[in-house]
Design a protein around this motif. Structure first.
Motif, mmCIF file in Angstrom:
data_model
loop_
_atom_site.group_PDB
_atom_site.id
_atom_site.type_symbol
_atom_site.label_atom_id
_atom_site.label_comp_id
_atom_site.label_asym_id
_atom_site.label_seq_id
_atom_site.Cartn_x
_atom_site.Cartn_y
_atom_site.Cartn_z
ATOM 1 N N LEU A 220 0.820 -1.207 0.000
ATOM 2 C CA LEU A 220 0.000 0.000 0.000
ATOM 3 C C LEU A 220 0.858 1.263 0.000
ATOM 4 C CD1 LEU A 220 -2.728 -1.124 2.558
ATOM 5 C CD2 LEU A 220 -3.018 -0.844 0.099
ATOM 6 N N GLU A 221 2.051 1.179 0.580
ATOM 7 C CA GLU A 221 2.918 2.352 0.642
ATOM 8 C C GLU A 221 3.563 2.667 -0.704
ATOM 9 O OE1 GLU A 221 4.077 4.538 3.272
ATOM 10 O OE2 GLU A 221 2.170 3.874 4.101
ATOM 11 N N VAL A 222 3.568 1.724 -1.626
ATOM 12 C CA VAL A 222 4.174 1.976 -2.938
ATOM 13 C C VAL A 222 3.519 3.183 -3.600
ATOM 14 C CG1 VAL A 222 4.413 1.076 -5.283
ATOM 15 C CG2 VAL A 222 4.986 -0.371 -3.326
ATOM 16 N N ALA A 223 2.192 3.207 -3.628
ATOM 17 C CA ALA A 223 1.484 4.322 -4.248
ATOM 18 C C ALA A 223 1.760 5.621 -3.508
ATOM 19 C CB ALA A 223 -0.016 4.032 -4.275
ATOM 20 N N ILE A 224 1.810 5.570 -2.185
ATOM 21 C CA ILE A 224 2.052 6.778 -1.394
ATOM 22 C C ILE A 224 3.440 7.336 -1.687
ATOM 23 C CG2 ILE A 224 2.323 7.639 0.965
ATOM 24 C CD1 ILE A 224 0.212 5.604 1.827
ATOM 25 N N VAL A 225 4.432 6.452 -1.776
ATOM 26 C CA VAL A 225 5.800 6.900 -2.029
ATOM 27 C C VAL A 225 5.930 7.513 -3.424
ATOM 28 C CG1 VAL A 225 8.146 6.039 -2.413
ATOM 29 C CG2 VAL A 225 6.876 5.335 -0.381
ATOM 30 N N ILE A 226 5.311 6.884 -4.425
ATOM 31 C CA ILE A 226 5.383 7.418 -5.786
ATOM 32 C C ILE A 226 4.726 8.788 -5.856
ATOM 33 C CG2 ILE A 226 4.563 7.066 -8.148
ATOM 34 C CD1 ILE A 226 4.941 4.081 -7.733
ATOM 35 N N LEU A 227 3.562 8.922 -5.232
ATOM 36 C CA LEU A 227 2.873 10.211 -5.243
ATOM 37 C C LEU A 227 3.651 11.259 -4.452
ATOM 38 C CD1 LEU A 227 -0.826 9.037 -4.754
ATOM 39 C CD2 LEU A 227 0.169 10.073 -6.802
ATOM 40 N N ALA A 228 4.281 10.849 -3.360
ATOM 41 C CA ALA A 228 5.059 11.802 -2.555
ATOM 42 C C ALA A 228 6.262 12.317 -3.330
ATOM 43 C CB ALA A 228 5.505 11.128 -1.254
ATOM 44 N N GLU A 229 6.953 11.409 -4.029
ATOM 45 C CA GLU A 229 8.095 11.855 -4.845
ATOM 46 C C GLU A 229 7.636 12.808 -5.943
ATOM 47 O OE1 GLU A 229 10.342 12.239 -8.264
ATOM 48 O OE2 GLU A 229 8.774 10.699 -8.301
ATOM 49 N N ALA A 230 6.495 12.483 -6.571
ATOM 50 C CA ALA A 230 5.966 13.363 -7.608
ATOM 51 C C ALA A 230 5.572 14.720 -7.024
ATOM 52 C CB ALA A 230 4.764 12.702 -8.293
ATOM 53 N N ALA A 231 4.986 14.719 -5.825
ATOM 54 C CA ALA A 231 4.584 15.983 -5.199
ATOM 55 C C ALA A 231 5.795 16.852 -4.874
ATOM 56 C CB ALA A 231 3.780 15.698 -3.930
ATOM 57 N N LEU A 232 6.843 16.232 -4.341
ATOM 58 C CA LEU A 232 8.045 17.004 -4.020
ATOM 59 C C LEU A 232 8.683 17.573 -5.291
ATOM 60 C CD1 LEU A 232 9.674 14.728 -1.282
ATOM 61 C CD2 LEU A 232 8.472 16.891 -0.947
ATOM 62 N N SER A 233 8.735 16.773 -6.345
ATOM 63 C CA SER A 233 9.298 17.259 -7.602
ATOM 64 C C SER A 233 8.413 18.349 -8.208
ATOM 65 C CB SER A 233 9.447 16.094 -8.594
ATOM 66 O OG SER A 233 10.342 15.123 -8.091
ATOM 67 N N TRP A 246 8.098 12.337 -13.144
ATOM 68 C CA TRP A 246 6.704 12.597 -13.520
ATOM 69 C C TRP A 246 6.183 13.877 -12.880
ATOM 70 C CZ3 TRP A 246 5.035 6.832 -12.589
ATOM 71 C CH2 TRP A 246 5.501 6.065 -13.659
ATOM 72 N N GLY A 247 6.492 14.091 -11.613
ATOM 73 C CA GLY A 247 6.046 15.318 -10.960
ATOM 74 C C GLY A 247 6.685 16.551 -11.574
ATOM 75 N N ALA A 248 7.989 16.473 -11.887
ATOM 76 C CA ALA A 248 8.669 17.604 -12.506
ATOM 77 C C ALA A 248 8.122 17.870 -13.904
ATOM 78 C CB ALA A 248 10.174 17.334 -12.568
ATOM 79 N N MET A 249 7.786 16.817 -14.654
ATOM 80 C CA MET A 249 7.211 17.006 -15.980
ATOM 81 C C MET A 249 5.867 17.729 -15.908
ATOM 82 S SD MET A 249 8.064 13.302 -17.744
ATOM 83 C CE MET A 249 7.236 13.732 -19.274
ATOM 84 N N ILE A 250 5.081 17.389 -14.900
ATOM 85 C CA ILE A 250 3.775 18.035 -14.754
ATOM 86 C C ILE A 250 3.935 19.512 -14.421
ATOM 87 C CG2 ILE A 250 1.689 18.090 -13.331
ATOM 88 C CD1 ILE A 250 1.927 15.028 -13.113
ATOM 89 N N THR A 251 4.853 19.833 -13.515
ATOM 90 C CA THR A 251 5.026 21.241 -13.168
ATOM 91 C C THR A 251 5.643 22.037 -14.303
ATOM 92 O OG1 THR A 251 5.751 22.705 -11.378
ATOM 93 C CG2 THR A 251 7.329 21.065 -12.134
ATOM 94 N N GLU A 252 6.485 21.429 -15.125
ATOM 95 C CA GLU A 252 7.061 22.121 -16.279
ATOM 96 C C GLU A 252 6.015 22.391 -17.360
ATOM 97 O OE1 GLU A 252 10.147 19.519 -17.497
ATOM 98 O OE2 GLU A 252 11.512 20.048 -15.855
#
Length: 297
Positions: A220-233, A246-252
């Motif tokens: 269950l933590e896999v999804a949380i970790v992926i989303l957290a890394e994307a949020a920080l980026s 993925w998070g950095a691509m979205i913000t760019e």
């Protein structure tokens, strides 16, 4: 005759059991296939990516994907700097995979050790460890992570450290509760009666009974970790600028949502699919490993 009659009576039961098992494993097939694709893309991004993810070709900027009138030269289109989005998504999967395989096991080991010691020892040691866990849980997670990211600076190593600090506490809380329940069981009391030490009992009796719980939480933590890394980026305190995440691509791409919708939608869809897959696999493992839930299916 008696044997044939017993076999006839047992046939419907066995058939229902086979159908139930088929439904159970059929529900895992799609999430498992998606997870396998994610792992392969992340592990072999350098081989699978058609271009260098940071190769800038300004004349090719905002080229649409092939399903929106583009060409196969850039199957998923290009961004505002002419970089190939498919290559960046594949390398973004590599960043997410690195974060998952380091943070999830690391947080599980740290949280399990703290919860196991706290639940077994109790007293002052257990209370101190739980107060530390309570402090970590009381902090606003995303604000705390952004603060640490601002202090440590953007880098993949710092993202891993931040997420380790962020994600160990759920393991500790759950493992402590399970340990307190297990230490009153007859097999633990018998081990203590014959002179078994605390470390030996925790290693031989308690930990094997906690594995199922820890594995479910890890999934269950896999999804949380992926989303957290994307949020920080996305917030600019994750991976360094220019790193395909993925998070950095979205913000760019957020400033070009109308002009080039694919630059923000495609990494967002990849992030959503992988996160949803992690949740589905976690729910399946919880049902499969818990006999009370397994018998309801």
């Amino acid at each position: 005759m008696a044997h044939d009659a017993a076999a006839t009576l047992a046939a419907p039961v066995l058939e229902r059991r086979r159908r139930r098992n088929w439904r159970r494993y059929a529900g895992l097939s799609i999430p498992a296939a998606v997870a396998l694709v994610f792992v392969v893309c992340g592990a072999f991004a350098g081989v699978l990516a058609p271009d260098d993810p940071n190769f800038i070709v300004l004349p090719d900027r905002f080229e649409p994907p092939v399903f929106a009138g583009g060409t196969w030269d850039h199957a998923f289109g290009t961004d505002d700097l002419g970089r190939d989005i498919l290559s960046r998504i594949l390398h973004g999967a590599q960043v997410s995979l690195i974060v998952v395989v380091t943070v999830v096991p690391g947080a599980a080991i740290l949280g399990t050790l703290i919860g196991l010691v706290s639940g077994w020892r109790g007293g002052l040691t257990g209370n101190l460890l739980m107060r530390l866990t309570d402090i970590q849980l009381a902090l606003p997670s995303i604000l705390f992570a952004v603060f640490l990211g601002s202090v440590l600076g953007p880098s993949l190593r710092n993202v891993i450290i931040i997420l380790l600090i962020w994600t160990w506490s759920p393991y500790a809380r759950l493992v402590r509760a399970e340990t307190i329940s297990l230490r009153e069981r007859d097999f633990v009391i018998a081990s203590r009666a014959v002179g078994g030490g605390g470390v030996w009992i925790m290693r031989k009796h308690l930990f094997p009974n906690l594995v199922n719980v820890v594995v479910v939480v890890m999934t269950l933590e896999v999804a949380i970790v992926i989303l957290a890394e994307a949020a920080l980026s996305f917030l600019g305190v994750g991976v360094p600028p220019g790193t395909p995440s993925w998070g950095a691509m979205i913000t760019e791409a957020r400033n070009y949502m109308v002009q080039a919708w694919w630059a923000i939608w495609l990494p967002g869809i990849a992030l959503m699919i992988v996160s949803f897959t992690g949740n589905l696999m976690g729910d399946w493992l919880r049902d499969a490993l818990d006999p009370r839930l397994r018998n309801l299916r």
